[in-house]
Design an enzyme around this catalytic site. Sequence first.
Site, PDB file in Angstrom:
ATOM      1  NE  ARG A 149      -7.920  -8.455   1.405  1.00  0.00           N
ATOM      2  CZ  ARG A 149      -7.684  -7.601   0.415  1.00  0.00           C
ATOM      3  NH1 ARG A 149      -6.719  -6.691   0.539  1.00  0.00           N
ATOM      4  NH2 ARG A 149      -8.384  -7.643  -0.701  1.00  0.00           N
TER       5      ARG A 149
ATOM      6  CE  LYS B 125      -4.362  -1.758   1.788  1.00  0.00           C
ATOM      7  NZ  LYS B 125      -5.377  -1.727   2.866  1.00  0.00           N
TER       8      LYS B 125
END
Length: 274
Positions: A255, A221
């Site tokens: 995740r 991210k």
Amino acid sequence: MTINCKGQLIDLTSPKVMGILNITPDSFYDGGAHKNEKEVLLAVEKMLKAGATFIDVGAYSSRPNADHVSETEELNRIIPIIKSLVKNFPDILLSIDTFRSEVAKQGIEAGAALINDISAGKLDDNMLQTVADLKVPYIMMHMRGTPKTMQHQTDYSDLTKEVLFYFSERIAAAKAFGIIDVIVDPGFGFAKTLEQNFELLNKLELFKMTDKPLLIGVSRKSMIYKSLNTTADKALNGTSVLNTVALQKGASILRVHDVKEAVETIKLIEALKQ
């Protein structure tokens, strides 16, 4: 700490890995990577062999400013993939990444095992009742607004306190519907600035007070690649570093896009605990 997936008790006291399977053309890292069923099956087989316990399938990109996708389009993308994966990998534990109750319902009926909702039921009034009826584990994430508007809703007086209050309210709402297995996801990158993401990670151990398993999704991210002045495709090392921190602060599920590296991270942290 266990969750019941299709009659199988998954023990989360030993952290698990959830592999990401985006079947969207516009996801921030791997959008459009899986162009046909064969490529999807190969990608999933690789993740399962690398040690993924769960595979999270998403057909609606939740990246900032993502385009709207109709419910019909989301169903057309995701249901055939779920059926194919269950047929080819009968023991697979699929998580459906959706905020729509009808997509969740049809996904579970097609063979998926969990529901992963970025809105914690706030974008579909029927979601909590649907999850309760289906009797499946429910991952609820913290977010404000929608993927289209969330980056303009980052004004908090006390970020961690407000996120924890949000979960106390959403967990209570889920409990009122009779939902048993709840997993919380702080929502890194969702209605949070780069600095706020690190503030949340720094105080992650406080989420133990929810008494629920904690799912962490920081894989590749912007909080990583912007901090390192690089790009998402070069953010694997940074991902492993932050996953290590998350595990030390109590994460139960990672995740990730890169399963092998996440599994190795867990093994090393578990060895350290020994």
